[in-house]
Design a protein around this motif. Structure first.
Motif, short mmCIF file in Angstrom:
data_model
loop_
_atom_site.label_atom_id
_atom_site.label_comp_id
_atom_site.label_asym_id
_atom_site.label_seq_id
_atom_site.Cartn_x
_atom_site.Cartn_y
_atom_site.Cartn_z
N PRO A 185 38.36 51.91 38.14
CA PRO A 185 38.98 50.64 37.76
C PRO A 185 38.03 49.74 36.96
CG PRO A 185 39.38 51.13 40.08
CD PRO A 185 38.36 52.13 39.59
N PHE A 186 38.60 48.86 36.15
CA PHE A 186 37.81 47.94 35.33
C PHE A 186 37.44 46.66 36.07
CE2 PHE A 186 39.68 50.59 32.05
CZ PHE A 186 38.72 50.62 31.06
N TYR A 187 37.93 46.47 37.28
CA TYR A 187 37.72 45.21 37.98
C TYR A 187 36.84 45.42 39.21
CZ TYR A 187 41.14 47.24 41.19
OH TYR A 187 41.78 48.09 42.06
N ILE A 188 36.34 44.29 39.70
CA ILE A 188 35.69 44.28 41.02
C ILE A 188 36.58 43.44 41.93
CG2 ILE A 188 33.33 44.63 40.19
CD1 ILE A 188 32.91 41.61 40.37
N LYS A 189 36.48 43.68 43.22
CA LYS A 189 37.39 43.05 44.19
C LYS A 189 37.37 41.53 44.09
CE LYS A 189 38.54 43.14 49.12
NZ LYS A 189 38.15 43.69 50.45
N GLU A 190 36.18 40.96 43.89
CA GLU A 190 36.04 39.50 43.87
C GLU A 190 36.76 38.84 42.70
OE1 GLU A 190 32.99 41.50 46.14
OE2 GLU A 190 33.58 41.70 44.02
N ALA A 191 37.08 39.62 41.66
CA ALA A 191 37.68 39.05 40.46
C ALA A 191 39.21 39.12 40.46
CB ALA A 191 37.15 39.77 39.22
N ILE A 192 39.81 39.77 41.46
CA ILE A 192 41.26 39.92 41.49
C ILE A 192 41.93 38.54 41.56
CG2 ILE A 192 43.21 40.78 42.85
CD1 ILE A 192 41.45 43.13 43.69
N SER A 193 42.96 38.35 40.71
CA SER A 193 43.62 37.04 40.62
C SER A 193 45.11 37.25 40.35
CB SER A 193 42.98 36.21 39.51
OG SER A 193 43.60 34.95 39.39
N PHE A 194 45.90 37.20 41.41
CA PHE A 194 47.35 37.45 41.29
C PHE A 194 48.04 36.22 40.72
CE2 PHE A 194 51.71 37.72 42.80
CZ PHE A 194 52.03 39.05 42.57
N ASN A 195 48.97 36.43 39.78
CA ASN A 195 49.68 35.33 39.14
C ASN A 195 51.18 35.63 39.19
OD1 ASN A 195 50.83 33.45 37.25
ND2 ASN A 195 48.77 33.15 36.42
N GLU A 196 51.95 34.77 39.86
CA GLU A 196 53.38 35.01 40.03
C GLU A 196 54.16 34.87 38.72
OE1 GLU A 196 55.04 32.68 43.15
OE2 GLU A 196 53.93 33.75 44.74
N ALA A 197 53.55 34.31 37.69
CA ALA A 197 54.24 34.10 36.41
C ALA A 197 54.68 35.42 35.77
CB ALA A 197 53.36 33.33 35.45
N PHE A 198 54.05 36.52 36.17
CA PHE A 198 54.37 37.82 35.57
C PHE A 198 55.55 38.50 36.27
CE2 PHE A 198 52.55 42.25 34.39
CZ PHE A 198 53.30 42.28 33.22
N LEU A 199 55.95 38.00 37.43
CA LEU A 199 57.04 38.63 38.18
C LEU A 199 58.37 38.43 37.45
CD1 LEU A 199 56.07 37.48 41.78
CD2 LEU A 199 55.54 39.67 40.69
N GLY A 200 59.25 39.45 37.52
CA GLY A 200 60.56 39.36 36.91
C GLY A 200 60.82 40.53 35.97
N GLU A 201 61.85 40.37 35.15
CA GLU A 201 62.20 41.41 34.17
C GLU A 201 61.91 40.91 32.77
OE1 GLU A 201 65.88 43.45 34.32
OE2 GLU A 201 65.86 43.71 36.50
N TRP A 202 61.31 41.80 31.98
CA TRP A 202 60.88 41.44 30.63
C TRP A 202 61.37 42.48 29.64
CZ3 TRP A 202 57.98 36.90 30.41
CH2 TRP A 202 57.49 36.44 31.63
#
Length: 219
Positions: A26-43
């Motif tokens: 993976p390209f990330y480390i655990k400390e950098a994870i940042s969930f954003n609800e703005a992406f939820l839904g259908e696109w």
């Protein structure tokens, strides 16, 4: 198979290949994870293809998390509890991806990896030779109803390697000479941080990009 036919197939694959940079880790480390609800839904991506984005944690809840998960199941839950489940539908074909959101200096990224290709055409012998790699997406929320995603592609990285400006561990594999990064997640994360803050011209210019518009968006 005749050599000429093989060359045609390989050349066709090279032309159609989007040259997305792939990584074993993976390209990330655990400390950098940042969930954003703005992406939820259908696109919808402008080509008629649909991206259905859900919280992977909620998908797992709906499917029923085992009361006594196995070690492998628990590791999956722990790693992806803050991830998205993305069902990408192209006509009557669909694939499911896991995307882990993370942030570097206020810039959002997604670590993309396939979960299922939704096809029964691949036989067991063929599928046993495949591995699920990770790819990197630069992720921008333009508004409540519009999101841009851009994949990191091989061209810029190959330029850096050829100019001896990059030493990230990698291999070149397969008939298509794919660039596969073999560095650790910490090394990859540090690379992305430096790359994103660099003054490399057109560093995120890519043909592997989508502008997603929310389906049934409210005016």
């Amino acid at each position: 198979m005749k050599i000429r036919n093989l060359v045609i197939i390989i050349f066709g694959a090279l032309v159609l290949n989007s040259c997305i940079v792939k990584s074993l880790q993976p390209f990330y480390i655990k400390e950098a994870i940042s969930f954003n609800e703005a992406f939820l839904g259908e696109w919808e991506d402008g080509k008629g293809d649909i991206w259905k984005v859900e919280s992977l944690a909620k998908v797992l809840e709906k499917e029923g998390i085992p009361q006594k998960p196995t070690k492998e199941e628990q590791e999956f839950i722990d790693i992806y509890q803050h991830a998205y489940s993305i069902e990408y539908s192209e006509g009557d074909k669909s694939s499911t991806f896991v995307a882990v959101p993370f942030k570097i200096d206020n810039q959002l990224f997604l670590d993309f990896t396939p979960l299922s290709d939704g096809t029964e055409a691949i036989n067991k012998l063929h599928s046993n030779h495949l591995i699920h790699t990770h790819s990197l997406v630069k992720f921008d929320i333009n508004s409540n109803n519009e999101i841009s995603v851009k994949w990191l592609t091989e061209s810029k990285l190959k330029e850096l390697y050829e100019a001896n400006k990059m030493r990230l561990k990698h291999e070149t594999v397969g008939a298509e000479l794919d660039l596969v990064l073999t560095a650790t997640s910490s090394e990859l994360y540090e690379f992305v941080k430096k790359y994103n803050s660099s003054n490399i011209e057109k560093k995120w210019e890519t043909s592997s990009k989508y502008k997603l518009t929310r389906v049934n968006a409210k005016p």
